[in-house]
Design an enzyme around this catalytic site. Structure first.
Site, PDB file in Angstrom:
ATOM      1  N   GLU A 100      43.090  14.379 -10.392  1.00 13.96           N
ATOM      2  CA  GLU A 100      41.829  14.884 -10.944  1.00 13.96           C
ATOM      3  C   GLU A 100      41.990  15.031 -12.464  1.00 13.96           C
ATOM      4  O   GLU A 100      41.986  14.038 -13.172  1.00 13.96           O
ATOM      5  CB  GLU A 100      41.424  16.171 -10.229  1.00 13.96           C
ATOM      6  CG  GLU A 100      41.200  15.878  -8.732  1.00 13.96           C
ATOM      7  CD  GLU A 100      40.646  17.046  -7.942  1.00 13.96           C
ATOM      8  OE1 GLU A 100      39.669  17.652  -8.364  1.00 13.96           O
ATOM      9  OE2 GLU A 100      41.199  17.326  -6.860  1.00 13.96           O
ATOM     10  N   MET A 101      42.195  16.243 -12.971  1.00  9.57           N
ATOM     11  CA  MET A 101      42.253  16.414 -14.424  1.00  9.57           C
ATOM     12  C   MET A 101      43.669  16.311 -14.984  1.00  9.57           C
ATOM     13  O   MET A 101      43.854  16.174 -16.192  1.00  9.57           O
ATOM     14  CB  MET A 101      41.575  17.736 -14.800  1.00  9.57           C
ATOM     15  CG  MET A 101      40.075  17.714 -14.456  1.00  9.57           C
ATOM     16  SD  MET A 101      39.323  19.360 -14.389  1.00  9.57           S
ATOM     17  CE  MET A 101      38.938  19.616 -16.110  1.00  9.57           C
TER      18      MET A 101
END
Lengths: 358, 358
Positions: free
Chosen positions: A140-141
């Site tokens: 994800e991030m």
């Protein structure tokens, strides 16, 4: 002539009796609904454990939209939980750092504060705990708490906003406080005013006859055994495929759900019951995101969870009801974020790391 | 006593003369600046070729923020031209479909309507033409005009909005009209009210002494030969490295700039002069995006374009002036986008295709 008058009286009497019965029926339906569901509040309410000051909510909004919380500076909370799109990304499973495909479908952020816990497996007890997950997940991030803190501390306007949002805190710019602020903003992302909410608030005209038929089926066929409460779901855990397992595309064998959290055999393939609020806006459905069609999703629920084959008419009626769960979407001003400085760690778009997702 | 009075008169006279000279100097600086630059208008103005109706601007805003214009449903105009971040993505070169790295740094959308043309090589004559590029570029949104039209036509609220934005058009939902609407919205993305704009409007107190010193250097050293007009740049084409080529990291050999557009030998390594409006918000600098530090960028411009070595003090003074070009950022309400329907082509996140970028 007497005979005719007698017939007329009978007819009027029958019609009146029908009307009374229908009214009674209608009252009973509303009472049944009110006993199982609760409307979304139209005003911000106190929520245990969340400090809802304007300063904290505004800071949370900045953070929610700031892609610099990600290692690449490309992915913000809003990327996968897009407030323009019902709080989701409309992807089967989310795409993150390096275009990696995450393991599960992104649940909507809207009304999520009312869920019993966060993530499909409930591994985060609240939104504060949830917010820390995607920031660090490799797919994800892909960031770290240290790098996030370094980033935020390097931006004077953020430091100032954290001070105001966390008064009395001697070290306000922390990863934990970032999550607290995001939680505060997310707690404001409610969708009141849906037709169903108006109905629950006593307006029997808020639902059409067809929508009421769907609501009746939804309750009487057993859907509301799990999908109940303020979020029409989101309040309990149940095995997916309790009666009949759906295909392995929809329920992939590798994802054992809540079992990974509790390590309890009975939690294999157990998932948090998703909220059905705004469900028409948030396809594709299920944790695997393999079903785009809401009628198909309802039919699968019938066979896999209730062991019944819903007719096409029944499925359509239930979907007609489900569409009454779409409320007023939260409107926010797009933030103007403060510029980074020479002390800010620059974006890294290269690919490395691999951690679990939603 | 007489002697003292005489001295006093002399002193006052000298001080007054100094004051008059400084005033004159100051007036001259303002006049010189006003002859070379123009302030950003505070109100929307008529712009030739752009229809600025509220309906078209609002539709353009929807389209600008809608990731469903991309094949993956993940990338919107705002992904690379983020209105929270000065209208850019703060990446060396943009990341697009499949996490592909584009060939050039994303220029800011802010005030871009005042540029002579769009893209670093000016290959799009206006924002309407520009908007069509990234939507189709394989390394950006990777979509096709046909698929975009099919998408928009499948969403009733879009169809209705196009009808209102393009009244009298028998087939309003087209790729061209999409670009027209985006252009209309982008034409509203102006940043008036910067200290330099106030100065140009006659407020000599709007710039500090240090900022005025920077402005003077900016004009007298030759920066404003290219960086002039309303956008302090954006109005002409010039070779990068006209006196001395910067390193191949900053000016990569493979990117021949405007030559590819005009096929004229003299256009090799020619690029559109970028606007310096809001420059402090939009690193990294140059088409290659290899320089994060504004002072370094100014020093490189001195040596490569003007053939001069600016002192550290001069560079710092010019940067001090450049920071006065930051204006009020446009504030917009984040749109609530209409849901797709069964007729909408679903997202495709797989990777294929390869077309040029910015």
């Amino acid at each position: 002539m007497k005979k005719f008058a007698f017939c007329l009286v009978l007819l009027i009497g029958a019609a009146y009796a029908g009307y009374v019965l229908a009214e009674k029926d209608s009252d009973e339906l509303m009472q049944q609904a009110q006993s199982q569901f609760k409307p979304i509040p139209t005003e911000l309410q106190e929520i245990e454990g969340i400090t809802l000051t304007p300063e904290r909510i505004e800071l949370g909004k900045w953070l929610y939209f700031d892609p610099r919380l990600s290692k690449s500076w490309l992915i913000s909370c809003n990327t996968c939980h897009n407030l323009a799109l019902g709080g989701v990304d409309l992807e089967e499973t989310s795409i993150g750092h390096g275009w990696a495909k995450g393991p599960r479908n992104a649940p909507t952020v809207l009304n999520s504060v009312f869920n019993i816990a966060q993530f499909w497996d409930g591994r985060a007890e609240d939104l504060q705990a949830q917010a820390k997950g995607p920031v660090q997940a490799g797919v994800e991030m892909n960031n770290t708490p240290e790098r996030v803190e370094q980033t935020l501390k390097s931006i004077p306007e953020y430091v100032q906003r954290f001070r105001k949002a966390f008064p009395g805190d001697s070290n306000p710019v922390t990863f934990d406080n970032m999550a607290d602020a995001i939680e505060a903003f997310e707690a404001t992302l409610l969708t009141p005013g849906s037709p169903f909410d108006k109905y629950l608030n006593g307006d029997s005209q808020a639902l059409s006859k067809a929508q009421k038929k769907g609501l009746k089926l939804f309750m009487n066929k057993g859907c509301s055994t799990c999908h109940n409460g303020i979020n029409v779901g989101g309040g309990s855990y149940h095995p997916f495929g309790v009666v009949e397992k759906p295909g392995s595309k929809i329920l992939p064998e590798a994802d054992k759900g809540r079992f990974v959290v509790t390590e309890t055999a009975s939690d294999k393939y157990v998932f948090k019951v998703p909220s059905l609020r705004n469900i028409e806006l948030t396809p594709p459905y299920f944790h695997s995101g393999q079903v785009w069609d809401l009628e198909q999703a309802v039919a699968i629920m019938g066979s896999s969870q209730l062991g019944i084959k819903l007719s096409r008419n029944e499925t359509a009626a239930i979907v007609t009801f489900l569409k009454t769960l779409t409320g007023e979407q939260p409107r926010v001003e797009y933030p103007i974020l403060p510029p980074h400085t020479k002390g800010t760690p620059l974006p890294v778009t290269g690919v490395s790391g691999n951690v679990a997702g939603h």
